[in-house]
Design a protein around this motif. Structure first.
Motif, PDB file in Angstrom:
ATOM      1  N   ASN A  80       0.745  -1.312   0.083  1.00 24.21           N
ATOM      2  CA  ASN A  80      -0.203   0.185  -0.175  1.00 24.21           C
ATOM      3  C   ASN A  80       0.887   0.924   0.229  1.00 24.21           C
ATOM      4  O   ASN A  80       0.647   2.079   0.145  1.00 24.21           O
ATOM      5  CB  ASN A  80      -0.954   0.105   1.317  1.00 24.21           C
ATOM      6  N   ARG A  81       2.136   0.877  -0.329  1.00 22.91           N
ATOM      7  CA  ARG A  81       3.046   2.517  -0.239  1.00 22.91           C
ATOM      8  C   ARG A  81       3.559   2.553  -1.271  1.00 22.91           C
ATOM      9  O   ARG A  81       2.811   1.445  -2.543  1.00 22.91           O
ATOM     10  CB  ARG A  81       4.106   2.139   0.850  1.00 22.91           C
ATOM     11  N   LEU A  92       7.343  -5.274   3.526  1.00 29.94           N
ATOM     12  CA  LEU A  92       5.995  -5.477   4.449  1.00 29.94           C
ATOM     13  C   LEU A  92       5.234  -6.788   4.015  1.00 29.94           C
ATOM     14  O   LEU A  92       4.795  -7.749   5.014  1.00 29.94           O
ATOM     15  CB  LEU A  92       4.796  -4.742   3.829  1.00 29.94           C
ATOM     16  N   TYR A 118      -6.057   1.160   0.222  1.00 31.91           N
ATOM     17  CA  TYR A 118      -4.504   1.099   1.224  1.00 31.91           C
ATOM     18  C   TYR A 118      -3.909   2.764   1.801  1.00 31.91           C
ATOM     19  O   TYR A 118      -3.919   2.576   1.762  1.00 31.91           O
ATOM     20  CB  TYR A 118      -3.460   1.240  -0.621  1.00 31.91           C
ATOM     21  N   ASP A 120      -3.163   4.490   4.867  1.00 31.00           N
ATOM     22  CA  ASP A 120      -2.199   4.513   6.227  1.00 31.00           C
ATOM     23  C   ASP A 120      -3.549   4.297   7.098  1.00 31.00           C
ATOM     24  O   ASP A 120      -3.927   5.455   7.007  1.00 31.00           O
ATOM     25  CB  ASP A 120      -1.012   5.447   6.390  1.00 31.00           C
ATOM     26  N   PRO A 121      -3.133   3.055   7.902  1.00 31.79           N
ATOM     27  CA  PRO A 121      -3.836   2.707   9.118  1.00 31.79           C
ATOM     28  C   PRO A 121      -4.432   4.288  10.379  1.00 31.79           C
ATOM     29  O   PRO A 121      -4.953   4.528  10.328  1.00 31.79           O
ATOM     30  CB  PRO A 121      -3.420   1.650   9.478  1.00 31.79           C
ATOM     31  N   GLN A 126      -3.759   7.126   1.773  1.00 36.50           N
ATOM     32  CA  GLN A 126      -2.382   6.646   1.349  1.00 36.50           C
ATOM     33  C   GLN A 126      -1.745   7.263   0.874  1.00 36.50           C
ATOM     34  O   GLN A 126      -1.725   8.159   0.138  1.00 36.50           O
ATOM     35  CB  GLN A 126      -3.399   5.945  -0.047  1.00 36.50           C
ATOM     36  N   SER A 133       6.031   3.607   6.996  1.00 43.67           N
ATOM     37  CA  SER A 133       5.465   2.331   6.366  1.00 43.67           C
ATOM     38  C   SER A 133       4.996   1.437   7.308  1.00 43.67           C
ATOM     39  O   SER A 133       4.154   0.225   7.499  1.00 43.67           O
ATOM     40  CB  SER A 133       6.302   2.501   5.208  1.00 43.67           C
ATOM     41  N   ASN A 136       3.747   2.180  10.671  1.00 42.50           N
ATOM     42  CA  ASN A 136       2.107   2.442  10.858  1.00 42.50           C
ATOM     43  C   ASN A 136       1.564   0.787  10.502  1.00 42.50           C
ATOM     44  O   ASN A 136       0.113   1.078  10.642  1.00 42.50           O
ATOM     45  CB  ASN A 136       1.044   3.200  10.064  1.00 42.50           C
ATOM     46  N   SER A 137       2.305   0.069   9.382  1.00 40.59           N
ATOM     47  CA  SER A 137       1.613  -0.935   9.598  1.00 40.59           C
ATOM     48  C   SER A 137       2.015  -2.276   9.746  1.00 40.59           C
ATOM     49  O   SER A 137       2.249  -3.806   9.812  1.00 40.59           O
ATOM     50  CB  SER A 137       1.626  -1.359   7.632  1.00 40.59           C
ATOM     51  N   GLN A 140      -0.804  -4.276  11.179  1.00 41.92           N
ATOM     52  CA  GLN A 140      -2.182  -4.360   9.913  1.00 41.92           C
ATOM     53  C   GLN A 140      -1.566  -5.644   9.153  1.00 41.92           C
ATOM     54  O   GLN A 140      -2.403  -5.975   8.811  1.00 41.92           O
ATOM     55  CB  GLN A 140      -1.905  -2.831   8.893  1.00 41.92           C
ATOM     56  N   TYR A 141      -0.350  -5.158   8.724  1.00 42.77           N
ATOM     57  CA  TYR A 141      -0.382  -6.877   7.815  1.00 42.77           C
ATOM     58  C   TYR A 141      -0.024  -7.160   8.648  1.00 42.77           C
ATOM     59  O   TYR A 141      -0.365  -9.319   8.187  1.00 42.77           O
ATOM     60  CB  TYR A 141       1.424  -6.089   7.131  1.00 42.77           C
TER      61      TYR A 141
END
Length: 745
Positions: A80-81, A92, A118, A120-121, A126, A133, A136-137, A140-141
């Protein structure tokens, strides 16, 4: 060059995540649509309240969002980056693979297009920036991988008529009682039919088998073999290529041009006046390829109207800044400085920092395929959400009518994250003008190296003025400090969150901490007709240099070792700083080994993007020119996801920082015109400048902090501190001017 890392220490118990920072069932997508079937998962955390910029939003679903497990057992992860060298194309997927218990050799990655799924949480948009990256993920990932694993296990248990807790997973396989086993690819179709679990437990960091291990990049082979397609390589059927003649002074307008001469160049198909950034106008030359477009531009015989725009000259600007720095500004941080006037010892220092160009190896580019009811764009965008909206507004479309394909980019350092979407808006305007003539088809806008260097959005120029009072033993009694420069956030969507009481947070970041000093800090927001933007490590590019050279100078006045002096000022409130500093000192041999004749140590320490980097360097002066020989780096970024990426980021950041010290590393203006145009007159560090670098990582099991930028700020001050020991002069400017240094006490 080498990197050393260690296994993580004991970490907290595994987290069960289903609230803030986690995801509910409704936030997930379960859809078919992948070729050959398979399991597809994705989600969006709306805001999550972890960053000031986070805004409420509704969870959204999109096909093929984050994860696809194909029947052949390959796992494709959507990133998502933007991948432009920092390694998210690998780090990721490592997060998903860890919780999925995937076979790493079956992992693949692809860059996601612009889309709500996508975002950023933490930021609710995005984007790629702020070294966020992985940070923050990280949850999430991992949650995507954990949920996918749970669904695969449930599918296997259902087929085998056993309970899920009787099954285990390893390297892309599910194993059950009685030697039962099935690959993820075999189970993916049936797993698709099961509900997405609303609650999962993530692994204890002590059980990681992928996270924390040095892992070669998934995109390394394509890039090293020349097969990787970057934005500038995009080739769409029927595409024409455009270059734009832009005003020599920002915001100026075209007065006169000769379209006939440009059209006479073979391959040129059109010559059109178009809007340019900051209210200016320019001329787009559209041709069958880049070379005829460039030749056509050179034949235009341009004349410009610059009468209505400010014309900045660097010498006058710095003179104005220096005068402003002597006056109190807007208070950003207050402290009692009454002891300054009667302090027995003083440091009065003035620092100058020039504009800097981002100068990525791949110049800006953008392909636009504009139609009546849609627009498809190919670009290496750092701000997909912002750029998609800007494309829609410029084209007169709705955002959902815009497809923005994220392309690999050859660097950026912030230049591809522009709140105005300048180069993308310009490309759409070129396509609009082209289609307005009755022509159709995609248009690819390419910036030359000269366009890029002269094209604006620079790291702002700054002047700092410091007055420090010390007692007879060199202890700091009072510190009055003023910064003058342009705000990069005023007038952008970030202003409401990051400009408080007139103080741009990026201008003052890095000032003060971790040191216990009575610092009064004020700022002057200067105005200038020069577009400015964040540049790798943003405000820390100048604040770290000022803080770390002044602390070093204070240590010299106190006649105390600079490491010991720093540790005393840090105290016990910043253990991560102390851990990084101690590791750099130990690994470098500082104070334990004798340096070759003519060399000296230099030390600096700085936190940015929540990560701490300490440098101990060895430098010399050869024929009057400072030379950096050896760098020992210690990094505290909490959990190291991929140590190889951290090594690469520190190496790259250190070399980029070294470039800021070299003669010619400055953007200067005269009568509004940028005087530099290519690497022949704008210096960047090259391979012969690269010192020996050893990177060491402080072990930690805490959630990761940023790593793309923190390696840059402390390098230049560490180098300057070593030069001061050798020359007896304190350097007050970047790039270095040894002859203009101030004698040390």
């Amino acid at each position: 060059m080498r990197t050393e890392w260690m296994n993580t220490q004991a970490a907290p118990e595994p987290a069960t995540l289903n609230g803030q920072g986690g995801m509910s069932r409704r936030g997930f997508l379960k859809a078919t649509g992948a070729v050959g079937g398979g399991l597809v998962l994705g989600f969006f955390v709306p805001g999550a309240g972890r960053v000031a910029l986070a805004q409420p939003d509704k969870p959204v679903s999109a096909p093929n969002a984050f994860l696809r497990i194909a029947p052949d057992n390959t796992v494709t992860v959507s990133i998502n980056r933007l991948e432009f060298g920092q390694g998210v194309h690998t780090s990721l997927p490592m997060l998903i693979a860890e919780e999925l218990d995937a076979d790493w050799t079956a992992m693949q990655a692809t860059l996601a297009p612009a889309g709500s799924a996508y975002k950023d949480p933490a930021f609710g948009m995005q984007m790629t920036g702020g070294s966020n990256s992985v940070k923050n993920s990280f949850v999430q990932y991992r949650e995507i991988g954990a949920r996918a694993r749970a669904m695969l296990v449930a599918a296997a248990a259902q087929q085998w008529h056993v309970t899920p807790d009787q099954c285990r997973t390893d390297k892309g396989m599910v194993y059950g009682p009685g030697d039962r086993k099935a690959s993820y690819g075999e189970l993916a179709e049936s797993a698709m039919k099961l509900p997405v679990p609303g609650k999962v437990s993530l692994k204890d960091p002590r059980d990681f088998r992928i996270i924390g291990k040095p892992t070669p990049r998934l995109d390394a082979r394509e890039k090293s073999s020349g097969k990787q397609q970057f934005g500038i390589d995009a080739n769409v059927p029927g595409m024409k290529v455009a270059v734009v003649a832009r005003p020599p002074v920002f915001g100026a307008r075209i007065a006169k041009f000769d379209a006939m001469k440009a059209r006479a160049i073979k391959g040129v198909v059109d010559v059109l006046e178009v809007p340019t950034d900051r209210g200016g106008t320019g001329i787009a030359v559209i041709a069958d390829g880049y070379w005829p477009a460039k030749q056509g531009r050179e034949a235009l015989g341009l004349e410009w109207d610059t009468s209505s725009v400010e014309k900045v000259s660097s010498d006058k600007q710095f003179a104005t800044y220096r005068e402003l720095a002597k006056k109190p500004g807007i208070v950003a941080r207050d402290a009692d400085i009454s002891r300054l006037a009667r302090a027995p010892k003083k440091i009065t220092a003035e620092f100058e920092f020039p504009y800097l160009a981002h100068a990525p190896m791949e110049p800006l580019n953008c392909v636009v395929d504009l139609k009546a009811d849609s627009c498809t764009v190919w670009a290496g965008s750092q701000f997909q959400t912002v750029d998609q909206g800007a494309i829609a507004k410029t084209a007169g479309l709705k955002p959902e009518q815009v497809t923005l394909n994220t392309m690999m980019a050859g660097g950026g350092f912030g230049r591809r994250a522009v709140p105005t979407s300048d180069y993308i808006v310009e490309a759409v305007n070129v396509a609009k003008a082209y289609h307005a003539t009755g022509k159709a088809g995609p248009v690819k806008l390419i910036w030359s190296r000269e366009d890029d260097i002269k094209g604006g959005y620079y790291r702002p120029a700054h002047v700092h003025r410091a007055e420090i009072g010390l007692d007879a033993k060199g202890n700091i009694l009072a510190w009055n400090h003023t910064i003058v420069g342009q705000s990069i956030l005023t007038g952008t969507p970030f202003e409401p969150f990051m400009v408080k009481n007139g103080v741009d947070a990026t201008m003052v970041e890095g000032m003060g901490e971790p040191y216990e000093v009575p610092l009064r800090l004020s700022v002057h927001n200067a105005k200038a007709n020069v577009p400015v933007l964040w540049w790798r490590s943003v405000g820390s590019t100048h604040t770290a240099f000022v803080m770390e050279t002044l602390i070093d100078e204070a240590a010299q006045i106190a006649n105390v070792d600079p490491v010991a002096y720093r540790k005393k000022l840090i105290g016990d409130k910043h253990p991560r700083h102390l851990a990084a500093l101690d590791l750099a000192v130990v690994q470098s041999g500082y104070g334990k080994i004798s340096l070759p004749k003519g060399r000296a140590w230099g030390v600096a320490l700085h936190e940015s993007f929540q990560s701490v980097v300490a440098y101990v360097v060895e430098a010399s002066i050869e024929k009057g020119v400072p030379k950096l020989h050896k760098v020992t780096a210690a990094v505290h970024c909490n959990q190291a996801v991929n140590p190889l990426s951290i090594e690469a980021q520190v190496q790259g950041a250190a070399l980029m920082a070294l470039g800021t010290t070299l003669p010619g590393a400055a953007i200067t203006l005269k009568d509004g015109v940028v005087q530099q145009q290519n690497f022949s007159d704008y210096t960047v560090a090259r391979m012969p400048d690269m010192p020996q670098i050893a990177v060491h990582i402080v072990p930690s099991g805490d959630a990761p902090t940023g790593m793309g930028e923190p390696g840059l700020p402390p390098l230049a001050p560490a180098f300057a501190n070593a030069v001061a020991k050798l020359s007896g002069k304190r350097l007050r400017k970047l790039p270095f001017e040894l002859n203009a240094g101030t004698k040390t006490a």
